[in-house]
Enzyme design. Structure first.
Site, PDB file in Angstrom:
ATOM      1  N   CYS A  99      -9.973 -64.288  36.955  1.00  0.00           N
ATOM      2  CA  CYS A  99     -10.296 -65.706  36.750  1.00  0.00           C
ATOM      3  C   CYS A  99      -9.147 -66.423  36.058  1.00  0.00           C
ATOM      4  O   CYS A  99      -8.759 -67.534  36.452  1.00  0.00           O
ATOM      5  CB  CYS A  99     -11.581 -65.851  35.945  1.00  0.00           C
ATOM      6  N   CYS A 205     -19.412 -63.063  33.418  1.00  0.00           N
ATOM      7  CA  CYS A 205     -20.005 -64.396  33.266  1.00  0.00           C
ATOM      8  C   CYS A 205     -21.056 -64.699  34.320  1.00  0.00           C
ATOM      9  O   CYS A 205     -22.108 -65.271  34.013  1.00  0.00           O
ATOM     10  CB  CYS A 205     -18.906 -65.467  33.291  1.00  0.00           C
TER      11      CYS A 205
END
Length: 400
Positions: A99, A205
């Site tokens: 990410c 997440c």
């Protein structure tokens, strides 16, 4: 030189206080909320909606503009698809590193610099650079280095080890000299107590609070196979797919009185080899084969000049970790003899559950030097024939 700063606002206390510190220093601050995931939890509420509301709350309190940028498709293509592919192929990925590499310090960085025309970006990471927390020592002619922050427990350089070096040169890390405890105190003092009390996100997440095995079933179909005792070769249980298990994980097998732990995964046969005992020798390795490193410094293994044409082997003596909370271990890094694009990492002492798909992150005493993705790990010496076989089996990693 640096006046207009675009900061990623996540809805958490760290990015909020980072924005506050920028405001206090007189910068023109613009907040951007990155929407990376479009998913609803079991209760029908989008898990990112509360984060967005907290981001709005932060910017209203601080008096800064907030914009939203949608990276859902990019995140799926660059991070989540790779995540699924890895699990199906017996690997254990690290989506946080991806990410940062593909979204925050690539797409967001380019968006802020090229479209919003900012002078630099800022994030709430606990990290530092050699240019200073607010780029006070910036020099266009110097190379930037990623440094370990003041808060060693919250140190997030591990997750930044895969980004491109050029992005670091125009990134501010306002929390580089702050402790997490002090950040929360400051949040309460400035009227952001709601964020100081907010539960911190941990783990992956997009999985959130859900059980990982239940989550992964939504995307990868079960593929039953056997648990096999690595010492005896006997079948000791069954599993629903290698994608549900990672190296070192405990297997609670109803038919066995002694605890078993995942030692190896064979994708071809869909077999998980398990070892009896938490510190079984099959779980301990001290040599690693890893992909071509992403260096955040000048390549320390690069041989230049006359030596480049000679039979010269350069090596790097540094420190290593593959989990961001684990202690650093001394090691030696050098290029693989039969594949110069890869590196061999030899640890001073064996570590438990070195996991293919995870990242080997390299450090000096104060600097994060870069990282390389783990392809395999073993104990002691391995002959050329085995390495050749390994090369064939792990081509997937080179393209992921």
């Amino acid at each position: 030189m640096f006046r207009n700063i675009v900061i990623g606002i996540s809805g958490g206390v760290d990015s909020a206080i980072s924005a506050l510190l920028l405001k206090q220093r007189g910068y023109n601050v613009l907040g951007v909320f990155m929407k990376n995931w479009d998913e609803f939890d079991e209760l029908g509420a989008c898990s990112g909606e509360q984060d967005y509301r907290d981001a709005e709350y932060t910017c209203q309190k601080l008096g800064i503009e907030l914009r939203v940028v949608n990276y859902v498709k990019d995140y799926w293509n660059s991070v989540f698809s790779s995540f699924l592919d890895d699990y199906q192929n017996g690997l254990t990925p690290n989506p946080d590193i991806l990410c940062n590499k593909y979204i925050k310090f690539d797409l967001f960085y380019k968006y802020a610099r090229e479209q919003l025309k900012c002078d630099a970006i800022a994030t709430g990471h606990y990290a530092k650079t050699s240019f200073g927390n607010f780029l006070e020592q910036y020099n266009a002619n110097d190379d930037v280095h990623l440094l370990i922050p003041c808060d060693k427990f919250k140190d997030q350089t591990f997750f930044l080890s895969g980004i491109q070096r050029h992005a670091l040169s125009r990134t501010m890390f306002p929390l580089g000299d702050s402790l997490k405890s002090d950040v929360k105190v400051l949040a309460i003092k400035c009227g952001l107590a709601r964020l100081a009390r907010k539960k911190e996100s941990t783990g992956i997440c997009f999985v959130g609070n859900r059980d990982f095995k239940e989550f992964i079933k939504e995307y990868i179909h079960p593929r039953p196979g056997h648990f096999v005792d690595i010492d005896t070769g006997q079948i000791v249980g069954t599993h629903n797919g290698i994608h549900e298990w990672t190296i070192g994980q405990r297997c609670r097998l109803a038919s066995c009185l002694r605890p078993y732990f995942v030692a190896q995964k064979d994708v071809a046969s869909n077999t998980i080899y398990v070892a009896s005992g938490h510190e079984h020798p099959a779980l301990l390795n001290d040599v690693i084969c890893a992909s071509a490193p992403n260096w955040l410094c000048d390549d320390p293994l690069n041989v230049v000049g006359e030596a480049a044409n000679a039979s010269v082997t350069r090596e790097l003596r540094c420190r290593f970790r593959f989990q961001h909370t684990k202690p650093l271990v001394d090691c030696v890094v050098k290029k693989c003899a039969n594949n110069k694009a890869r590196v061999t990492i030899t640890l001073d002492k064996p570590l438990r559950a070195l996991t293919p798909g995870q990242y080997a992150v390299f450090y000096s005493e104060t600097v994060c030097l870069g990282s390389a993705r783990i392809i395999s790990a073993w104990r002691g010496e391995r002959d050329v024939a085995q390495l050749a076989e390994l090369h064939v089996k792990t081509e997937l990693l080179e393209h992921s």
